[in-house]
Design an enzyme around this catalytic site. Structure first.
Site, PDB file in Angstrom:
ATOM      1  N   TYR A 119       0.275   0.028  -1.886  1.00  5.93           N
ATOM      2  CA  TYR A 119       1.427  -0.740  -1.396  1.00  5.93           C
ATOM      3  C   TYR A 119       1.774  -0.295   0.014  1.00  5.93           C
ATOM      4  O   TYR A 119       1.795   0.901   0.316  1.00  5.93           O
ATOM      5  CB  TYR A 119       2.648  -0.503  -2.305  1.00  5.93           C
ATOM      6  CG  TYR A 119       3.881  -1.221  -1.807  1.00  5.93           C
ATOM      7  CD1 TYR A 119       4.167  -2.514  -2.238  1.00  5.93           C
ATOM      8  CD2 TYR A 119       4.732  -0.635  -0.870  1.00  5.93           C
ATOM      9  CE1 TYR A 119       5.276  -3.200  -1.762  1.00  5.93           C
ATOM     10  CE2 TYR A 119       5.836  -1.306  -0.388  1.00  5.93           C
ATOM     11  CZ  TYR A 119       6.106  -2.592  -0.840  1.00  5.93           C
ATOM     12  OH  TYR A 119       7.203  -3.263  -0.364  1.00  5.93           O
ATOM     13  N   GLU A 207       5.100  -7.268   4.222  1.00  2.43           N
ATOM     14  CA  GLU A 207       4.772  -6.587   2.971  1.00  2.43           C
ATOM     15  C   GLU A 207       3.334  -6.889   2.564  1.00  2.43           C
ATOM     16  O   GLU A 207       2.956  -8.061   2.437  1.00  2.43           O
ATOM     17  CB  GLU A 207       5.721  -7.028   1.855  1.00  2.43           C
ATOM     18  CG  GLU A 207       5.518  -6.241   0.568  1.00  2.43           C
ATOM     19  CD  GLU A 207       6.471  -6.669  -0.542  1.00  2.43           C
ATOM     20  OE1 GLU A 207       6.519  -7.855  -0.876  1.00  2.43           O
ATOM     21  OE2 GLU A 207       7.170  -5.784  -1.068  1.00  2.43           O
TER      22      GLU A 207
END
Ligand code: ADP
Ligand code: MG
Length: 397
Positions: A119, A207
């Site tokens: 992530y 993101e």
């Protein structure tokens, strides 16, 4: 403003980030030609909607056994079949709300051999007043869940705006993501690239979930979600051109035409307020008395009668609105202007739900007079507390 995954990837590619090859399509006829442009034999068919959680999402119209919004395909035929099934149908994910979003675009992408899913995001960290990286080895899943259950697996690293992403900062990110060998070299190059894209394009969020390490040891951007700071869009015509209005809330589009700060919400009490702070306080107090606001709306400091009329029309056009609370503290904004706007909007569109008006400040007497003499069925309130109780009571009975 948000953009689609395939647009975000094209943008990141311009900055030099490693992304897979892919082709966006708008109809199933284009699926075969799109897949033929890719190396194969593994393809991925990805729904393009402005919401995450597509992989685990459901096409409810296709029945309980239908596959999700991101599908692996092992041949061109499978790409075509999946495209035909997905396009035009509604995908419901954790982020779309129960109504879901119609899939009008697909991205046909080269399939990657994934070793690890990581992530990475870049955001504006308001607590330190800097842009910060947020990284975790736990990619591919909900980062909110990781934050709740294993917060020690997340590193937040603010970046000094003068220095940018230094080698020391990139090294810390590599360490946190446990990157070694080729992947580490890729990471050292990638982090400054992403930071440059973020700052140059005035993003508010970038993101990448997941950022992957492939079985060949290299790193690739596998998903990309980008939001831009609306206040900076005037200097990015290239970004403005990527806007997909079909993904936006119609009421928010209408509000943006009148330069109103408006955000649609799920509740049933429409609010018209001046000043962001007062708007927040109004939403809070509505919740305190047991109801939910249908929107955030700040008509701003020097709003004209036309702007107030437009704002009122947007609120009344929302079928979820069961009552309206106008809460104005007239400083620069004059109460008589608000009153005239409300009266003129009601004359145009009618009033089918209870309306509570609380006015205070500049020209308050004149404002009240305009409302009282208009013949409108308005419930007057003395202060914020009184106003909130009255509208909640009117709506809940
Ligand atoms: P979302 O976050 O909206 O569910 P993603 O783009 O993250 O969509 O895709 C979901 C999952 O699908 C990823 O975590 C990954 O496991 C897999 N996936 C996505 N794109 C590819 C690709 N090009 N090759 C292989 N697997 C992929
Ligand atoms: Mg994702």
């Amino acid at each position: 403003m948000n953009i689609h995954e395939y647009q975000a990837k094209a943008l990141l590619k311009e900055f030099g980030a490693p992304v897979a090859s892919g082709v966006p399509i708008f109809s199933a006829d284009e699926a075969e030609a799109a897949a033929k442009k890719l190396p194969g034999p593994l393809y991925v068919v990805k729904s393009q909607i402005h919401a995450g959680g597509r992989g685990k999402g459901k096409f409810t119209e296709l029945g309980p056994d239908a596959k999700g919004g991101v599908r692996l395909a092992k041949s061109i035929e499978e790409v075509v079949a999946n495209s035909a099934e997905m396009l035009g149908n509604t995908l419901v994910t954790k982020q779309t709300g129960a109504a879901g979003k119609v899939v009008n675009r697909l991205y046909i992408e080269d399939g990657a051999d994934i070793d690890r899913e990581l992530y990475l995001s870049i955001l504006v960290d308001r607590t330190v007043g800097q842009v910060a990286f947020v990284v975790s080895t736990e990619g591919g899943m909900d980062i909110e869940e990781v934050a709740a259950s294993t917060p020690e697996k997340i590193l937040t690293l603010p970046i000094d705006p003068d220095a940018g992403v230094t080698d020391a900062a990139a090294t810390r990110l590599c360490d946190a993501l446990e990157l070694t060998g080729d992947a580490r070299e890729d990471g050292m190059k990638l982090f400054p690239i992403l930071y440059k894209a973020f700052t140059e394009k005035d993003m508010s969020l970038l993101e990448i979930n997941p950022l992957i390490v492939m079985t060949d040891g290299h790193v690739r951007v596998l998903d990309a979600k980008v939001s831009f700071d609306g206040n900076a869009l005037f200097r990015h015509d290239d970004i403005m051109a990527l806007r997909d209005k079909s993904e936006e809330d119609e009421k928010e589009i209408e509000a943006s035409k009148f330069d109103l700060a408006y955000v649609a919400l799920d509740g049933d009490i429409g609010c018209m307020v001046n000043g962001a702070g007062l708007a927040m306080a109004t939403m809070d107090i509505i919740k305190l008395y047991g109801a939910e606001p249908a929107n955030f709306l700040d008509v701003g400091g020097g709003a004209s009668k036309e702007k107030v009329t437009a704002a009122f029309k947007i609120i009344t056009a929302d079928p979820n609105v069961k009552g309206i609370l106008v809460n104005i503290f007239g400083g620069i904004m004059r109460c008589d202007v608000i009153a005239e706007g409300v009266v003129s909007a009601v004359k145009e569109v009618g009033l089918k739900v209870p309306l509570v008006v609380r006015l205070e400040g500049t020209n308050v007497e004149l404002g009240k007079k305009i409302i009282n003499e208009s013949g409108l069925n308005v419930i007057a309130a003395d202060d914020l507390d009184d106003a909130a109780q009255k509208i909640v009571k009117a709506v809940k009975g």
